[in-house]
Enzyme design. Sequence first.
Site, PDB file in Angstrom:
ATOM      1  N   ASP A   1     -41.437  -5.740 -18.053  1.00 12.83           N
ATOM      2  CA  ASP A   1     -41.294  -5.234 -19.434  1.00 12.83           C
ATOM      3  C   ASP A   1     -41.359  -6.279 -20.530  1.00 12.83           C
ATOM      4  O   ASP A   1     -41.481  -5.908 -21.702  1.00 12.83           O
ATOM      5  CB  ASP A   1     -39.966  -4.471 -19.632  1.00 12.83           C
TER       6      ASP A   1
ATOM      7  N   ASP B   1     -31.956   3.706 -12.589  1.00 10.43           N
ATOM      8  CA  ASP B   1     -32.559   3.014 -13.737  1.00 10.43           C
ATOM      9  C   ASP B   1     -31.540   2.758 -14.838  1.00 10.43           C
ATOM     10  O   ASP B   1     -31.808   1.985 -15.769  1.00 10.43           O
ATOM     11  CB  ASP B   1     -33.679   3.867 -14.333  1.00 10.43           C
TER      12      ASP B   1
HETATM   13  C1  BGC Z   1     -31.641  -3.236 -12.853  1.00 11.25           C
HETATM   14  C2  BGC Z   1     -31.412  -4.354 -11.857  1.00 11.25           C
HETATM   15  C3  BGC Z   1     -31.767  -3.901 -10.460  1.00 11.25           C
HETATM   16  C4  BGC Z   1     -33.170  -3.331 -10.443  1.00 11.25           C
HETATM   17  C5  BGC Z   1     -33.563  -2.784  -9.105  1.00 11.25           C
HETATM   18  C6  BGC Z   1     -33.032  -2.717 -12.727  1.00 11.25           C
HETATM   19  O1  BGC Z   1     -33.201  -1.615 -13.560  1.00 11.25           O
HETATM   20  O2  BGC Z   1     -31.382  -3.682 -14.148  1.00 11.25           O
HETATM   21  O3  BGC Z   1     -30.059  -4.752 -11.909  1.00 11.25           O
HETATM   22  O4  BGC Z   1     -31.677  -4.965  -9.560  1.00 11.25           O
HETATM   23  O5  BGC Z   1     -33.302  -2.298 -11.406  1.00 11.25           O
HETATM   24  O6  BGC Z   1     -32.910  -1.629  -8.787  1.00 11.25           O
END
Ligand code: BGC
Length: 657
Positions: A165, A389
């Site tokens: 992102d 998410d």
């Molecule tokens: C989170 C991370 C996480 C990743 C995988 C992201 O949206 O902020 O902390 O490791 O997703 O699940």
Amino acid sequence: MHWKRPWHVLALGTALFAGAALTVAPGPAAAAERAAAARVDNPYVGATPYVNSEWSANAAREPGGGAVSDEPTYVWLDRIAAIEGVNGGMGLRDHLDAAKAQGADLVQLVVYDLPGRDCAALASNGELGPDDLAAYENDYIDPIADVLSDPAYANLRIATVIEPDSLPNLVTNASGQAGATDACAKMLQNGNYVNGVGYALATLGDIPNVYNYIDAGHHGWLGWDTNLVPFAQLAHKAATTSGATVADVAGFAVNTANYSALHEPNFTISDTVAGSSVRQSKWLDWNQYTDEQSFAQGLRSAAVTAGFESGIGMLVDTSRNGWGGSARPAGPGPTTSVDAYVDGGRVDRRIHAGNWCNQSGAGLGERPATAPAAGIDAYVWVKPPGESDGASQAIDNDEGKGFDRMCDPTYTGNGRNGNSPSGALADSPLAGHWFSAQFRQLLANAYPPVGGGGGGGADTQAPTAPTGLRATGTTASSASLSWSASSDNVGVAGYLVYRGGVQVGTSTTTTFTDTGLSASTAYTYTVRARDAAGNTSAASGAVTATTSSQGGGGGGSGACTAAYHVDNDWGSGFTATVTVTNTSATALPSWLVKWAFAGNQKVTNAWNATVAQSGQAVTAQNAAHNGSLSPGASASFGFQGSYGGSNAAPTPTCTAS
Ligand code: BGC
């Protein structure tokens, strides 16, 4: 993870960022210590990827989860502490050692801890403040590089997805656009996304067994050329900052943690309904791509044009973009309007393509696969399915994570998602935490479906019959067919095509052209699907195609017209769209457009046609998917060009070819 409104205002030619380049810090490992394994073109070819045992255990605990718990997923290094392991969990060395113990030779990592992380949303805000570049470099990237450059791991290929992102946010959310946030404006102004990405590429790229893939959003974010081209140029800037070079970049990753469909099987970007392009539909909103595969391929060529190496490859995160289950459309939508056609046929069932948080109704997508299509290194599971998410309500935490209302199912949206409901599942935990209800829904809605019924025994379940069979064009001696994909528990291996009940060919795609036919004759076709275990479906509905008369219309000039339109012009470059229309009374099998520029315009990058230029003369031959036009139908192709002086629009001619 989130989406950003299309940015229709082009700002090329001005520097997209104003930070000072850092001087190069040498990689932490001396070259002599490293194994000399030369990088291969595609690290996935011939490799055995590591199955993250922590994710695998979570998946296996869910009902039916054992069917996918041996899929390789990425390990997210989402904070400094993740390098050593959080709360007694596995750290980076533990994963690399576990990979060796598994007999794996490819480990997949997400590098995700930039200063001011996730500047256009709140759910994945991180631990480092916007100005903490030194901490990012010294306390995060350098320690990762120390581990990865250990000779004990020299025989592991390491694929990294670099900073999801971040660069896309600078393109669409940093200034002047509807989605702009102060936090992204700050990251554009202080240069720390570009400097940090450059430092990560340079430092990790010094390690010969590391393959860096820069995150590139998804088609619903960067799929407009006015976003895609600036993104490619910004990525090139990052890849030549802080000591990085384009040789540190193996390619790009698209759709990371997003839900955009890999293929939209029921329409293409050049389809028109009642004279309007599908690009005008609310869903596509003038996007130049309908899905991730076409976007990944378009991005690849834009990146090469921007200066990346011609051998770069793309990764597509297919962990959660399957969109199977009962809501999946079986064929194209009605042709009453572009919106009815696109909304009725699209497999991506989101309320809006800008929705990104724990999307209700989603399914697991394609299982990880190597070199599945031209220019694509692999389909991968970057986002571990079942990991949230973001939280659906505010939850106190020590990870820096905020509450983003795009994760709240009661939220009615904002300018970035067309003020639509968020489409998020209820009761979700913090980003990255296990979300059992989501995992179960992803499994139930998987597409391709996940093998049903216990496994082990021989598969006896036939695929569903193909639907939507239609004739897409005829000549005096051929008929072209197209249909909608079947589904099957072990996967569809191909299709059998029948003329008058007799098999005349096979296809591994959903199109087929039958040749050697007689002129002015009606032929009736059906299609069956066959799965990987050899089971054959029932026949599709029949369609009749009538070949045209020998030497009749369609062959000569005047069968089609071409209209040339400059979409954007920023003084030294431009993008243009050419729309081809079949003005004859018979089907057009393919077309050739020609023009001569009056000035010194140069086509630098084209899509949806093969464009060649010699001096001022340009020819454009249709692409495979948009050559066949029924009477009155249109197709379009586009390109980017450069010029100095005048950019007067030429007058193209079109002939059937
Ligand atoms: C989170 C991370 C996480 C990743 C995988 C992201 O949206 O902020 O902390 O490791 O997703 O699940």
